[in-house]
Design a protein around this motif. Structure first.
Motif, short mmCIF file in Angstrom:
data_model
loop_
_atom_site.label_atom_id
_atom_site.label_comp_id
_atom_site.label_asym_id
_atom_site.label_seq_id
_atom_site.Cartn_x
_atom_site.Cartn_y
_atom_site.Cartn_z
N TRP A 21 24.90 -29.31 94.46
CA TRP A 21 23.67 -29.69 93.77
C TRP A 21 22.84 -28.45 93.42
O TRP A 21 22.32 -28.33 92.32
N VAL A 22 22.72 -27.53 94.36
CA VAL A 22 21.97 -26.29 94.12
C VAL A 22 22.63 -25.49 93.01
O VAL A 22 21.96 -24.97 92.12
N VAL A 24 24.52 -26.54 90.53
CA VAL A 24 24.33 -27.22 89.25
C VAL A 24 22.91 -27.00 88.74
O VAL A 24 22.70 -26.69 87.56
N GLN A 25 21.93 -27.16 89.60
CA GLN A 25 20.53 -27.00 89.18
C GLN A 25 20.23 -25.56 88.77
O GLN A 25 19.49 -25.32 87.82
N ALA A 26 20.79 -24.59 89.48
CA ALA A 26 20.53 -23.19 89.17
C ALA A 26 21.12 -22.82 87.82
O ALA A 26 20.50 -22.08 87.04
N ARG A 28 21.86 -25.00 85.38
CA ARG A 28 21.33 -25.88 84.33
C ARG A 28 20.13 -25.26 83.62
O ARG A 28 19.90 -25.51 82.44
N PHE A 29 19.37 -24.43 84.33
CA PHE A 29 18.21 -23.78 83.74
C PHE A 29 18.58 -23.00 82.49
O PHE A 29 17.91 -23.06 81.47
N GLU A 32 19.61 -25.40 79.51
CA GLU A 32 18.42 -26.01 78.92
C GLU A 32 17.56 -24.98 78.21
O GLU A 32 16.96 -25.26 77.18
N GLN A 56 12.46 -18.34 89.37
CA GLN A 56 13.65 -19.19 89.52
C GLN A 56 13.84 -19.59 90.98
O GLN A 56 14.10 -20.76 91.28
N LEU A 60 13.72 -23.37 92.79
CA LEU A 60 14.81 -23.88 93.63
C LEU A 60 14.31 -24.23 95.02
O LEU A 60 14.71 -25.25 95.60
N ALA A 63 12.48 -27.50 94.87
CA ALA A 63 13.36 -28.65 94.68
C ALA A 63 14.22 -28.94 95.92
O ALA A 63 14.53 -30.10 96.19
N PHE A 64 14.60 -27.91 96.68
CA PHE A 64 15.60 -28.10 97.72
C PHE A 64 15.13 -27.84 99.14
O PHE A 64 15.93 -27.97 100.07
#
Length: 73
Positions: A21-22, A24-26, A28-29, A32, A56, A60, A63-64
């Motif tokens: 998950w981390v 993917v989120q890192a 994805r920035f 986008e 950044q 993170l 979020a985490f």
């Protein structure tokens, strides 16, 4: 019945899920940012690389932090 192997498997699965998950989120920035042209705005502003990375990491952490703390408990 021994619960240690079951808890080990569950903890390993949760750790792997959180790590994915981390990741993917890192990443994805950047996707986008390119699509919305926000990345261009970041690159033309007078920010240092360290300041961009601090932002950044702050996102993170925001979020985490709770999921990681819950996993460690």
């Amino acid at each position: 019945m021994e619960w240690a192997p079951v808890l080990g498997l569950v903890g390993g699965f949760l750790s792997l899920s959180l790590a994915l998950w981390v990741a993917v989120q890192a990443s994805r920035f950047f996707v986008e940012g390119v699509q919305t042209r926000a990345l261009e705005q970041i690159l033309v502003t007078p920010l240092s690389v360290e300041e961009i990375l601090q932002g950044q990491w702050a996102g993170l952490r925001r979020a985490f932090l709770l999921p990681v703390c819950l996993l460690l408990v």
